[in-house]
Scaffold this active site. Structure first.
Site, PDB file in Angstrom:
ATOM      1  N   GLU A 280      36.316  51.375  30.977  1.00 58.67           N
ATOM      2  CA  GLU A 280      37.517  51.954  31.706  1.00 58.67           C
ATOM      3  C   GLU A 280      37.758  53.277  30.667  1.00 58.67           C
ATOM      4  OE1 GLU A 280      40.635  50.301  34.305  1.00 58.67           O
ATOM      5  OE2 GLU A 280      41.626  50.104  32.142  1.00 58.67           O
ATOM      6  N   GLU A 283      35.399  55.975  31.653  1.00 57.60           N
ATOM      7  CA  GLU A 283      35.744  56.594  32.787  1.00 57.60           C
ATOM      8  C   GLU A 283      36.657  57.880  32.482  1.00 57.60           C
ATOM      9  OE1 GLU A 283      35.870  54.541  36.612  1.00 57.60           O
ATOM     10  OE2 GLU A 283      35.725  52.824  35.245  1.00 57.60           O
ATOM     11  N   SER A 322      40.065  52.958  38.905  1.00 58.96           N
ATOM     12  CA  SER A 322      38.844  52.571  37.945  1.00 58.96           C
ATOM     13  C   SER A 322      37.849  51.677  38.486  1.00 58.96           C
ATOM     14  CB  SER A 322      39.294  52.054  36.852  1.00 58.96           C
ATOM     15  OG  SER A 322      37.934  51.571  36.011  1.00 58.96           O
ATOM     16  N   LYS A 357      44.809  36.178  41.114  1.00 58.81           N
ATOM     17  CA  LYS A 357      43.226  35.990  40.732  1.00 58.81           C
ATOM     18  C   LYS A 357      42.323  35.116  41.412  1.00 58.81           C
ATOM     19  CE  LYS A 357      43.025  38.746  37.087  1.00 58.81           C
ATOM     20  NZ  LYS A 357      41.979  39.965  36.988  1.00 58.81           N
ATOM     21  N   GLU A 360      40.974  37.222  44.037  1.00 58.95           N
ATOM     22  CA  GLU A 360      39.769  38.255  43.511  1.00 58.95           C
ATOM     23  C   GLU A 360      38.682  37.332  43.663  1.00 58.95           C
ATOM     24  OE1 GLU A 360      40.138  41.195  39.934  1.00 58.95           O
ATOM     25  OE2 GLU A 360      39.748  39.193  39.075  1.00 58.95           O
ATOM     26  N   CYS A 501      51.065  40.604  32.624  1.00 59.82           N
ATOM     27  CA  CYS A 501      50.590  38.982  32.947  1.00 59.82           C
ATOM     28  C   CYS A 501      51.320  38.032  32.136  1.00 59.82           C
ATOM     29  CB  CYS A 501      49.082  39.000  32.442  1.00 59.82           C
ATOM     30  SG  CYS A 501      48.090  40.181  33.174  1.00 59.82           S
TER      31      CYS A 501
END
Length: 567
Positions: A280, A283, A322, A357, A360, A501
């Protein structure tokens, strides 16, 4: 000198010091008032009436919605109030499922707790509970409408804090219910799986989807080699359920418990976070150096609920998210590649603070030949249940280290679990000065703290880089509107759960801000104990890039949400 104002609570004078309502003042003096519908982060609803107090004229006032006034006199514990509260509880129980021992919320249910507290020995009214209507369509949460007490906590959380609007009140009077639009399954609604509705639900009407059985089945199969990764935020959230100190770092005991349960390999997702930082930050550097998409920031991609939010509400922003996979998915790709050398079948588990998650892990983008990189996601709550079920005495365990060959991580990876942690880790990576003083100074550039919106400007390559850090999807939405109106940001970190989180819906829930603060401090303390602060200084990164990832970095570590498939 400003004159102090007082009111009287149960015969005791109490100073009024900016409290918004009587409930805050009552709690300040050590009285535990019963509530269902009150949360400090949500608007005042005043529906449950459990927090009623008796004023000096014999009237009843709702403590949550009544502001304190000088000279006011109230009582919180009278025979009339006790009878009143018992009547409310009996009426709720008359319209509620009473299969407490088989409920996923058993032991954590506020209705159950208050029924015990007020000594409800029987219910005089007939049980009018409707037939169970269970919505299992979501991979993240389960809804059971006949356990709902219409407190409205989930509705206000979904609308006020998360700005998702997946659920709301429907119908009127005795037919009122909480529903999605047109009563569609949750999977067909705007729900992004953040699970914050389940976190505030006082009963078992909305609970985290339970995947424990699948994990036990894998562990019990002698032909399966089972690996597991533990997210950074999990280590500081074990205290409430296991009678440990709030915010303490229990990663060593967690690893020991997982070994005892039979996991063959135990790893720390902080290693995956180091990989995410590497990709990241690359990027971001490319964007800054080449002035790419200068009118739009680079948005982080670690939070799956945030990604879903964009997919459903702002698909035009997907090209600016990203392409780096989340730490869980990056690490899972590496672990699965390594597992190809095994003779046994491989099953990989992730212990996460996050309900999203689960979604995901089920996405097609993160499957190889139809097989998920992460075979099962269990939340911190589910992990705690497994510890209890296995009979492991967590307090008695000697700490153990994570396994090799992926047993090295940095402090930058550990702090991913708190809002601002991703940004701080990226800034450590792109900083030219790697001294301990420089690493510490980054912490004082406005990236730390639990505020829902933080903004800072740092210097990079002779230019000012403007950074936004938001937690809570309503805050993210507000920042998006500012960007669309022309305000410039270069980098924006987004976490769906308020505070990050550490406050994920899969964590043991706490409505008090001090618990979140302790969890955040716990991660920063763990960072201090790490010898390596910056992800690029982790020797394991060099080994991975020269080994498993060589020539396959983009394939294994990146994803294209705009195409719905891997690049």
């Amino acid at each position: 000198m400003e004159k102090k104002e007082f009111m009287t609570i149960d015969g005791v004078p109490v100073e009024i010091n900016g409290e918004k309502n009587l409930l805050e003042l009552i709690r300040k003096v050590g009285i535990k008032m019963p509530t269902f519908c009150y949360h400090t982060d949500l608007s005042v609803y005043g529906a449950c009436r459990m927090c009623m107090v008796e004023n000096e004229w014999g009237g009843l006032d709702a403590a949550c919605s009544t502001p304190p006034k000088a000279g006011m006199k109230i009582k919180t514990n009278t025979e009339r109030l006790r009878k009143y509260r018992k009547n409310i509880l009996e009426l709720l129980l008359a319209n509620h499922c009473r299969d407490c021992t088989t409920c996923d919320n058993n032991g954590q249910c506020k209705l159950q707790d208050l029924a015990m507290r007020f000594n409800i020995e029987g219910v005089r009214f007939p049980n009018t509970a409707a037939e169970p209507k269970i919505d299992n369509s979501s991979v993240c949460i389960t809804r059971d409408t006949h356990k709902c007490i219409l407190c409205g906590d989930c509705v206000r959380m979904c609308n006020e804090i998360q700005n998702v609007g997946a659920i709301d009140f429907a119908h009127r009077g005795s037919k009122m219910t909480i529903s999605t639009a047109f009563d569609k399954p949750l999977s067909e609604s705007p729900c992004v799986g953040c699970g914050q509705c389940a976190a505030v639900c006082p009963t078992g009407a909305i609970v985290v989807k339970n995947d424990i059985r699948r994990v036990w089945d894998a562990l019990d199969d002698e032909n399966v080699r089972v690996s597991v990764q533990i997210a950074p935020a999990v280590r500081v959230a074990m205290s409430k359920e296991l009678r440990m100190k709030d915010g303490e770092n229990y990663i060593g005991r967690i690893v020991a418990a997982l070994h005892r349960m039979g996991f063959d390999e135990v790893y720390d997702t902080s290693t995956g976070a180091d990989l995410t930082v590497m990709e990241e930050s690359a990027e971001l550097v490319e964007k800054l150096d080449k002035n790419l998409n200068s009118d739009m920031p680079l948005f982080t991609s670690c939070c799956p609920a945030w990604v879903q939010y964009c997919e459903k509400k702002y698909p035009e922003l997907l090209p600016f998210i990203s392409t780096s996979r989340s730490p869980m998915q990056m690490f899972a790709s590496v672990i699965k590649e390594n597992a190809k050398t095994y003779a046994q079948k491989h099953f990989h588990v992730a212990v996460m603070p996050c309900t999203a998650k689960k979604f995901e892990a089920a996405r097609d983008e993160f499957k190889t030949k139809g097989i998920p990189n992460v075979d099962a996601v269990i939340t911190t709550q589910e992990f705690i249940r497994m510890i209890k079920e296995s009979g492991v005495l967590f307090r008695e365990l000697e700490p153990e280290a994570v396994d090799m060959p992926f047993g090295m991580m940095t402090g930058a990876g550990v702090i991913f679990g708190v809002t601002g942690g991703v940004t701080e880790a990226v800034l450590r990576r792109i900083s030219d000065d790697k001294s301990s003083t420089a690493m510490m100074s980054i912490a004082y550039q406005g990236v730390r703290g639990l505020d829902g919106v933080k903004e800072t400007t740092i210097k990079y390559g002779g230019r000012d880089v403007r950074i936004g850090i938001v937690s809570g999807l309503k805050n993210a939405d507000n920042l998006i509107q500012r960007i669309k109106a022309g305000e410039h940001f270069d980098f924006v970190e987004v976490m769906a759960c308020p505070g990050g989180c550490i406050n994920g819906a899969g964590q043991p829930f706490s409505s008090t801000a001090d618990v979140k603060e302790k969890r955040g401090k716990g991660l920063y303390s763990a960072d201090k104990m790490c010898n390596i602060k910056s992800s690029d200084d982790n020797p394991l990164m060099t080994m991975l890039y020269n080994g498993i990832l060589e020539g396959r970095t983009h394939e294994l570590l990146h994803v294209d949400y705009t195409a719905g498939k891997n690049k």
